[in-house]
Write a protein that holds these residues in place. Structure first.
Motif, short mmCIF file in Angstrom:
data_model
loop_
_atom_site.label_atom_id
_atom_site.label_comp_id
_atom_site.label_asym_id
_atom_site.label_seq_id
_atom_site.Cartn_x
_atom_site.Cartn_y
_atom_site.Cartn_z
N LEU A 76 -3.31 3.29 0.96
CA LEU A 76 -3.20 1.98 1.60
C LEU A 76 -1.88 1.36 1.17
O LEU A 76 -1.44 1.55 0.03
CB LEU A 76 -4.37 1.07 1.17
N ASP A 77 -1.28 0.60 2.06
CA ASP A 77 -0.01 -0.07 1.73
C ASP A 77 -0.20 -1.05 0.58
O ASP A 77 -1.31 -1.54 0.34
CB ASP A 77 0.48 -0.91 2.91
N THR A 108 -2.09 -4.06 1.67
CA THR A 108 -3.40 -3.85 2.30
C THR A 108 -4.45 -3.79 1.20
O THR A 108 -4.23 -3.19 0.15
CB THR A 108 -3.42 -2.52 3.09
N TYR A 128 -10.43 -1.64 10.19
CA TYR A 128 -9.63 -2.64 9.47
C TYR A 128 -9.93 -4.03 10.00
O TYR A 128 -10.07 -4.22 11.21
CB TYR A 128 -8.13 -2.36 9.68
N ARG A 153 1.61 3.15 7.94
CA ARG A 153 1.66 1.75 8.38
C ARG A 153 1.25 1.60 9.85
O ARG A 153 1.79 0.77 10.59
CB ARG A 153 3.08 1.19 8.17
N GLN A 154 0.27 2.38 10.23
CA GLN A 154 -0.07 2.45 11.65
C GLN A 154 -0.52 1.11 12.23
O GLN A 154 -0.07 0.70 13.30
CB GLN A 154 -1.16 3.50 11.87
N VAL A 155 -1.41 0.43 11.52
CA VAL A 155 -1.95 -0.81 12.08
C VAL A 155 -0.83 -1.85 12.20
O VAL A 155 -0.69 -2.52 13.23
CB VAL A 155 -3.11 -1.35 11.21
N ARG A 156 -0.03 -1.93 11.16
CA ARG A 156 1.07 -2.92 11.21
C ARG A 156 2.02 -2.62 12.37
O ARG A 156 2.48 -3.52 13.06
CB ARG A 156 1.83 -2.91 9.87
N LEU A 203 -4.59 -7.60 6.05
CA LEU A 203 -5.13 -6.31 6.47
C LEU A 203 -6.07 -5.79 5.39
O LEU A 203 -5.67 -5.69 4.22
CB LEU A 203 -3.98 -5.31 6.69
N1 URA Z 1 -2.39 0.74 8.51
C1 URA Z 1 -1.41 0.04 7.93
O1 URA Z 1 -0.52 -0.47 8.60
N2 URA Z 1 -1.44 -0.07 6.60
C2 URA Z 1 -2.41 0.43 5.82
O2 URA Z 1 -2.39 0.27 4.61
C3 URA Z 1 -3.42 1.16 6.45
C4 URA Z 1 -3.40 1.31 7.80
#
Ligand code: URA
Length: 296
Positions: A143-144, A147, A174, A228-231, A244
């Motif tokens: 995890l970042d 996060t 998330y 960093r997929q979700v970001r 997050l």
């Molecule tokens: N996606 C993100 O951008 N950060 C994370 O830590 C996990 C998933």
């Protein structure tokens, strides 16, 4: 007082002695001795215990950081018994009952701690938080820094590979707070898939929780684990992730686990996640995989 001294060789192990290096009936044998399956060279014993690699164990021993039955042992090849001898590294007991077999932990990672073993900038690491578990466990994925949420640890590398393999599309959910507010079209776009620099994202599931002030709160379930997929997905639809938190991995939920604390997974939880990892492999002929769709 005993720092750096080796107990005598003829005594078969420092068991039963208190503090002194020379008073025992059994010192650390230089040979296997006996038939106990728990007897190993100290460096091997530590790696068998899942505490660290054999090479790392050797370094620890040579550095005088390992005590057996209260005595610092600096010979990595001295034989001890995992079950009968009390082995302690840097003051931490390597408890025999916990050293056999596999370990699976769930940590509630707080924000501001890094998912690396050591940080050149001296920041807290996730390893610090599980240091008292008595085994050499590694994170399952990462995890970042900013996060928070559910992060698994294990010493079962096969299990870790199965869960994190790019082929294994275990859903991860998330809780996202993004700013400025996201319109329904943006949420739909996240669900359909976003074109990122490293390729399009797989269909995701989006559940809008509400808008508060300038922010939108929603649950996003993705079946990949790109950096960093979700970001990056949220940025692509014109907003910024302000909070997050990973709330679940397959069937495992963060639940009420306190921030910064870990717990042991129950065998049924490990089995359920293993099953989920197997079931979430890419669609085979005639099967359908992956979520897809925004729920308002
Ligand atoms: N996606 C993100 O951008 N950060 C994370 O830590 C996990 C998933």
């Amino acid at each position: 007082m005993n720092e750096g001294r080796r107990p005598p060789r003829d005594s078969g192990g420092p068991r039963g002695r208190r503090g002194g290096a020379g008073g025992g009936a059994r010192g650390p044998g230089r040979t296997p001795g006996g038939r106990s399956s728990g007897r190993h060279e100290l460096e091997r014993l530590l790696s068998k215990a899942g505490f660290c690699s054999r090479a790392q164990a050797r370094e620890l021993v040579l550095a005088g950081r390992v005590r057996v039955n209260g005595v610092v042992i600096v010979d990595p090849e001295a034989w001890f018994d995992l079950v009968r001898d009390a082995v302690v590294v840097d003051g931490r007991a390597i408890a025999p009952a916990r050293t056999e077999g596999r370990r699976y932990l769930a940590l509630h990672k707080p924000r501001g701690c890094v998912t690396t073993r050591s940080d050149p900038d001296g920041r807290a690491t996730v390893y610090d938080l599980v240091a008292d578990c008595g085994a050499w466990v590694v994170p399952v994925g990462r995890l970042d820094l900013d996060t928070s949420g559910l992060l698994l640890f294990t010493n079962d590398t096969q299990f870790a590979d199965r869960v994190t393999s790019p082929d294994s599309h275990v859903p991860k959910t998330y809780l996202v707070e993004a700013e400025p507010r996201l319109a329904q079209e943006a949420l739909d776009a996240l669900a359909r898939g976003i074109e990122l620099a490293d390729g399009p994202t797989r269909p995701a599931e989006v559940e809008l929780l509400g808008h508060r002030g300038p922010r939108t709160r929603f649950l996003l379930t993705i079946t990949e684990g790109r950096n960093r997929q979700v970001r990056r997905m949220v940025k692509a639809v014109g907003a910024k992730v302000e909070r997050l938190e990973r709330v679940s991995i397959g069937p495992l939920e963060l639940g009420e686990l306190e921030r910064g604390r870990w717990r042991e997974l129950e065998p049924r939880e490990v089995a359920a996640l293993s099953r989920a990892a197997d079931e979430a492999r890419p669609a085979r002929k005639g099967t359908k995989s992956g979520p897809g769709g925004a729920r308002a």
